[in-house]
Design a protein around this motif. Structure first.
Motif, PDB file in Angstrom:
ATOM      1  N   THR A  63      17.549  58.207  15.961  1.00 15.94           N
ATOM      2  CA  THR A  63      17.116  59.160  16.977  1.00 15.94           C
ATOM      3  C   THR A  63      17.672  58.760  18.347  1.00 15.94           C
ATOM      4  O   THR A  63      17.840  57.583  18.649  1.00 15.94           O
ATOM      5  CB  THR A  63      15.580  59.229  17.064  1.00 15.94           C
ATOM      6  N   ASN A  64      17.942  59.770  19.171  1.00 14.72           N
ATOM      7  CA  ASN A  64      18.429  59.545  20.523  1.00 14.72           C
ATOM      8  C   ASN A  64      18.228  60.829  21.310  1.00 14.72           C
ATOM      9  O   ASN A  64      18.298  61.915  20.746  1.00 14.72           O
ATOM     10  CB  ASN A  64      19.910  59.165  20.498  1.00 14.72           C
ATOM     11  N   GLY A  65      17.947  60.702  22.607  1.00 14.98           N
ATOM     12  CA  GLY A  65      17.750  61.904  23.402  1.00 14.98           C
ATOM     13  C   GLY A  65      17.815  61.659  24.893  1.00 14.98           C
ATOM     14  O   GLY A  65      18.029  60.539  25.355  1.00 14.98           O
ATOM     15  N   GLY A  66      17.592  62.744  25.608  1.00 17.07           N
ATOM     16  CA  GLY A  66      17.609  62.702  27.058  1.00 17.07           C
ATOM     17  C   GLY A  66      16.367  62.051  27.632  1.00 17.07           C
ATOM     18  O   GLY A  66      15.393  61.780  26.933  1.00 17.07           O
ATOM     19  N   GLU A  67      16.397  61.840  28.926  1.00 16.76           N
ATOM     20  CA  GLU A  67      15.326  61.102  29.606  1.00 16.76           C
ATOM     21  C   GLU A  67      13.969  61.800  29.589  1.00 16.76           C
ATOM     22  O   GLU A  67      12.949  61.161  29.808  1.00 16.76           O
ATOM     23  CB  GLU A  67      15.740  60.783  31.043  1.00 16.76           C
ATOM     24  N   GLU A  68      13.932  63.094  29.303  1.00 18.26           N
ATOM     25  CA  GLU A  68      12.665  63.829  29.227  1.00 18.26           C
ATOM     26  C   GLU A  68      12.349  64.289  27.800  1.00 18.26           C
ATOM     27  O   GLU A  68      11.459  65.100  27.591  1.00 18.26           O
ATOM     28  CB  GLU A  68      12.700  65.024  30.183  1.00 18.26           C
ATOM     29  N   SER A  69      13.063  63.771  26.821  1.00 17.59           N
ATOM     30  CA  SER A  69      12.840  64.154  25.428  1.00 17.59           C
ATOM     31  C   SER A  69      11.836  63.222  24.767  1.00 17.59           C
ATOM     32  O   SER A  69      11.395  62.238  25.367  1.00 17.59           O
ATOM     33  CB  SER A  69      14.161  64.098  24.655  1.00 17.59           C
ATOM     34  N   LYS A  70      11.530  63.506  23.500  1.00 20.89           N
ATOM     35  CA  LYS A  70      10.611  62.626  22.786  1.00 20.89           C
ATOM     36  C   LYS A  70      11.304  61.348  22.315  1.00 20.89           C
ATOM     37  O   LYS A  70      10.659  60.434  21.844  1.00 20.89           O
ATOM     38  CB  LYS A  70       9.943  63.356  21.628  1.00 20.89           C
ATOM     39  N   TYR A  71      12.634  61.272  22.446  1.00 19.79           N
ATOM     40  CA  TYR A  71      13.403  60.072  22.094  1.00 19.79           C
ATOM     41  C   TYR A  71      14.221  59.631  23.301  1.00 19.79           C
ATOM     42  O   TYR A  71      15.401  59.925  23.406  1.00 19.79           O
ATOM     43  CB  TYR A  71      14.338  60.354  20.918  1.00 19.79           C
ATOM     44  N   THR A  72      13.609  58.931  24.214  1.00 25.07           N
ATOM     45  CA  THR A  72      14.292  58.532  25.439  1.00 25.07           C
ATOM     46  C   THR A  72      15.229  57.345  25.240  1.00 25.07           C
ATOM     47  O   THR A  72      16.050  57.067  26.097  1.00 25.07           O
ATOM     48  CB  THR A  72      13.280  58.201  26.547  1.00 25.07           C
ATOM     49  N   LYS A  73      15.081  56.655  24.111  1.00 21.84           N
ATOM     50  CA  LYS A  73      15.955  55.527  23.802  1.00 21.84           C
ATOM     51  C   LYS A  73      16.508  55.686  22.395  1.00 21.84           C
ATOM     52  O   LYS A  73      15.843  56.216  21.513  1.00 21.84           O
ATOM     53  CB  LYS A  73      15.181  54.205  23.875  1.00 21.84           C
ATOM     54  N   GLU A  74      17.716  55.209  22.194  1.00 19.10           N
ATOM     55  CA  GLU A  74      18.334  55.194  20.879  1.00 19.10           C
ATOM     56  C   GLU A  74      17.508  54.290  19.962  1.00 19.10           C
ATOM     57  O   GLU A  74      17.121  53.193  20.348  1.00 19.10           O
ATOM     58  CB  GLU A  74      19.749  54.636  21.053  1.00 19.10           C
ATOM     59  N   SER A  75      17.237  54.761  18.742  1.00 19.71           N
ATOM     60  CA  SER A  75      16.395  53.981  17.846  1.00 19.71           C
ATOM     61  C   SER A  75      16.702  54.287  16.381  1.00 19.71           C
ATOM     62  O   SER A  75      17.282  55.321  16.061  1.00 19.71           O
ATOM     63  CB  SER A  75      14.919  54.278  18.130  1.00 19.71           C
ATOM     64  N   ILE A  76      16.271  53.376  15.512  1.00 18.59           N
ATOM     65  CA  ILE A  76      16.345  53.560  14.069  1.00 18.59           C
ATOM     66  C   ILE A  76      14.961  53.291  13.503  1.00 18.59           C
ATOM     67  O   ILE A  76      14.320  52.300  13.849  1.00 18.59           O
ATOM     68  CB  ILE A  76      17.385  52.616  13.431  1.00 18.59           C
TER      69      ILE A  76
END
Length: 78
Positions: A48-61
């Motif tokens: 998962t990865n997303g923008g600063e206002e998304s539910k995924y603010t940091k890249e993750s597994i």
């Protein structure tokens, strides 16, 4: 990206992409992506990865069971 969870390596570059869910477009603050992968050993994980206002603010597994992977696919119509 790669991450070790419980002594198992999950690596997006060495695993097979099964399905991808993209919300918004690249660069949107609330946009994000979820990508379901399976390793050569048959272990599923969600990148998962997303923008600063998304539910995924940091890249993750996040590791997933087969049942959770199927549930995720159904929820996202993939």
């Amino acid at each position: 990206m790669k991450k070790i969870i419980c002594k198992v390596e999950y690596n997006t570059e060495e695993s097979e992409l099964i399905a991808k869910n993209v919300v918004g477009t690249y660069g949107e603050k609330d946009g994000y992506e979820e990508s379901l992968y399976v390793t050569k050993e048959g272990k599923y994980f969600l990148y998962t990865n997303g923008g600063e206002e998304s539910k995924y603010t940091k890249e993750s597994i996040t590791r997933m069971s087969v049942a959770k992977a199927e549930e995720w696919r159904k929820e996202n119509n993939l």
